[in-house]
Design a protein around this motif. Structure first.
Motif, PDB file in Angstrom:
ATOM      1  N   ASP A  23      18.725   3.795 -46.090  1.00 19.86           N
ATOM      2  CA  ASP A  23      19.260   2.122 -46.179  1.00 19.86           C
ATOM      3  C   ASP A  23      18.309   1.679 -45.263  1.00 19.86           C
ATOM      4  O   ASP A  23      17.920   1.689 -44.105  1.00 19.86           O
ATOM      5  CB  ASP A  23      20.579   2.211 -45.533  1.00 19.86           C
ATOM      6  N   GLY A  24      17.351   0.550 -46.038  1.00 20.67           N
ATOM      7  CA  GLY A  24      16.396  -0.277 -45.370  1.00 20.67           C
ATOM      8  C   GLY A  24      16.757  -0.818 -44.044  1.00 20.67           C
ATOM      9  O   GLY A  24      16.210  -1.004 -43.207  1.00 20.67           O
ATOM     10  N   GLN A  25      17.803  -1.748 -44.306  1.00 28.48           N
ATOM     11  CA  GLN A  25      18.563  -2.696 -43.069  1.00 28.48           C
ATOM     12  C   GLN A  25      19.002  -1.835 -41.953  1.00 28.48           C
ATOM     13  O   GLN A  25      18.410  -1.969 -40.690  1.00 28.48           O
ATOM     14  CB  GLN A  25      19.649  -3.419 -43.778  1.00 28.48           C
ATOM     15  N   ASP A  65       3.659  -0.439 -49.395  1.00 26.68           N
ATOM     16  CA  ASP A  65       4.019  -1.896 -49.235  1.00 26.68           C
ATOM     17  C   ASP A  65       5.058  -2.421 -48.428  1.00 26.68           C
ATOM     18  O   ASP A  65       5.223  -3.325 -47.854  1.00 26.68           O
ATOM     19  CB  ASP A  65       3.923  -2.465 -50.410  1.00 26.68           C
ATOM     20  N   LYS A  66       6.316  -1.483 -48.668  1.00 31.98           N
ATOM     21  CA  LYS A  66       7.354  -1.844 -48.058  1.00 31.98           C
ATOM     22  C   LYS A  66       7.358  -1.791 -46.299  1.00 31.98           C
ATOM     23  O   LYS A  66       7.840  -2.716 -45.619  1.00 31.98           O
ATOM     24  CB  LYS A  66       8.471  -0.779 -48.239  1.00 31.98           C
ATOM     25  N   PHE A  71       6.100  -4.617 -41.089  1.00 33.33           N
ATOM     26  CA  PHE A  71       5.095  -4.629 -39.902  1.00 33.33           C
ATOM     27  C   PHE A  71       4.286  -6.039 -39.967  1.00 33.33           C
ATOM     28  O   PHE A  71       3.637  -6.382 -38.826  1.00 33.33           O
ATOM     29  CB  PHE A  71       4.070  -3.610 -40.064  1.00 33.33           C
ATOM     30  N   PHE A  72       4.616  -6.812 -41.111  1.00 33.83           N
ATOM     31  CA  PHE A  72       3.868  -8.006 -41.333  1.00 33.83           C
ATOM     32  C   PHE A  72       3.764  -8.834 -39.931  1.00 33.83           C
ATOM     33  O   PHE A  72       2.690  -9.356 -39.232  1.00 33.83           O
ATOM     34  CB  PHE A  72       4.245  -8.748 -42.296  1.00 33.83           C
ATOM     35  N   LYS A  73       4.903  -9.363 -39.462  1.00 39.01           N
ATOM     36  CA  LYS A  73       4.792 -10.367 -38.204  1.00 39.01           C
ATOM     37  C   LYS A  73       4.170  -9.786 -37.255  1.00 39.01           C
ATOM     38  O   LYS A  73       3.334 -10.700 -36.548  1.00 39.01           O
ATOM     39  CB  LYS A  73       6.345 -10.610 -37.803  1.00 39.01           C
ATOM     40  N   SER A  74       4.296  -8.717 -36.702  1.00 42.25           N
ATOM     41  CA  SER A  74       3.800  -8.131 -35.687  1.00 42.25           C
ATOM     42  C   SER A  74       2.280  -7.934 -35.783  1.00 42.25           C
ATOM     43  O   SER A  74       1.375  -8.221 -34.796  1.00 42.25           O
ATOM     44  CB  SER A  74       4.211  -6.771 -35.186  1.00 42.25           C
TER      45      SER A  74
END
Length: 392
Positions: A23-25, A65-66, A71-74
């Protein structure tokens, strides 16, 4: 467990959870404090650790990619500093910017209502994208080796090499689909969407992870050498004035040495001229699986850069073919075989690739000689030629 290990283990648990389709969340919330502070170096540590557990680079691509999206914002907020000699990085970023301009042109063409006209125009632009392969080759042959020498974590670069190969296949598929007279609009749109997801995804990973991490571990001397070596390659979509090099001091000094055998003698400069004049690519890998030498003929089939010297031979091949290289070397080392050969088609040319076991006077294994040769014209020879005819 120290703080560094704790962070890496938590981040690894999160990434592996994505791979297991947890579960991703729930997964994100459990590891949120580590995800929101991840650094480019830690990203490499995570994927290197997963590879060390036996995962293959192509396995990681399924959920890569997930993880990067999480991690994108950091990563995008991470502050890093360019080296003083930023020519190599500047070229990479300019090529990436030009790539986006090319893909934007194709996006506009996707709106063309006439399918036949749309195919013709898009095909022309897709064929232009083939030259961007030089961008990837410069990374594989120059940047990757320097980073691998700087720290063990960068063995994880095999994942990015796998991404390069994936993009190469996506571009090939998009071109074939666009050329196909029977392909419809939906098929074209899907093939190009997959290509854009791949090629622009690599760009994003370069700028978020690869370049910042490289800037933290490579020296000014490294960046100078990398830029100098890169000038032997193409620079897709950008105007680049290539410098003229002086031969290195070490080569000048070695030219005076003489190599003597019972069959004659040559100085080192003459040996180098002979090797580079041979119509084959030569690469010598020693008994420790390290690249020690390659010839530098003007028509070299497979690009090589000085950065590969000292590099593990496993890291000099695409991830999907590494197991073949390992099998050849092991067979040579155990004395089971003395040679192996393959032949492949590249851009309409037939390339013969041969591997020869090198053994000393005591028959001890000392390494491998890789010999690649374009045999297209040789294969087509027929009859005899007894008179001098200059090739044009």
């Amino acid at each position: 467990m120290n703080n560094f290990d704790e962070r890496t283990e938590n981040l690894k648990e999160y990434v592996k959870g994505l791979g297991a389709r947890a579960d991703g969340q729930e997964l994100y919330l459990r590891h949120k404090e580590f995800i929101e502070k991840i650094t480019p170096q830690e990203a490499f540590d995570v994927f290197k650790s997963i590879l060390d557990e036996g995962a293959e680079p192509h396995d990681i691509l399924i959920y890569l990619d997930k993880a990067i999206n999480a991690f994108f914002k950091s990563l995008s907020d991470y502050k890093w500093k360019k080296p003083q000699n930023d020519n190599y990085i500047d070229d990479m970023l300019k090529e990436n910017k030009a790539l986006v301009e090319k893909t934007d042109e194709i996006k506009i063409l996707l709106k063309e209502p006439d399918l036949k006209v749309k195919k013709e125009k898009i095909l022309e632009k897709l064929l232009e994208l083939e030259s961007f392969n030089a961008h990837y080759i410069k990374k594989e042959n120059i940047l990757f080796p320097y980073m691998e020498k700087a720290a063990p974590r960068f063995e994880g670069l095999s994942v990015m090499w796998a991404l390069h190969d994936e993009v190469r296949e996506q571009l090939k598929t998009a071109i074939q689909t666009t050329k196909d007279e029977s392909s419809n609009e939906q098929q074209i749109n899907i093939s190009i969407a997959r290509l854009f997801f791949g090629i622009l995804g690599v760009k994003k990973k370069e700028e978020l992870i690869l370049i910042p991490a490289a800037c933290e571990v490579l020296s000014e001397k490294d960046w100078y050498e990398m830029h100098r070596q890169s000038l032997e390659y193409d620079f897709p979509f950008i105007n680049k004035d290539k410098e003229t090099f002086m031969e290195s001091l070490s080569h000048d000094m070695s030219a005076a040495g003489v190599f003597r055998t019972e069959t004659g003698e040559m100085n080192f400069e003459e040996i180098l001229m002979v090797f580079n004049a041979l119509p084959v690519d030569l690469t010598f890998v020693d008994e420790f699986n390290k690249v020690r030498y390659f010839s530098n003929s003007k028509d070299r089939i497979f690009p090589r850069s000085p950065a590969v010297i000292g590099r593990s031979v496993n890291n000099c091949h695409p991830p999907q073919s590494v197991h073949i290289v390992e099998e050849i070397i092991q067979s040579f080392r155990e004395g089971k075989e003395d040679s192996a050969k393959f032949w492949i088609n590249i851009k309409g040319r037939l390339i013969l690739i041969q591997y020869f076991a090198l053994r000393d006077a005591a028959c001890k294994y000392r390494g491998v000689l890789e010999v690649s040769q374009d045999i297209t014209d040789i294969k087509n020879i027929d009859g005899e030629r007894r008179l001098l005819t200059w090739e044009k």
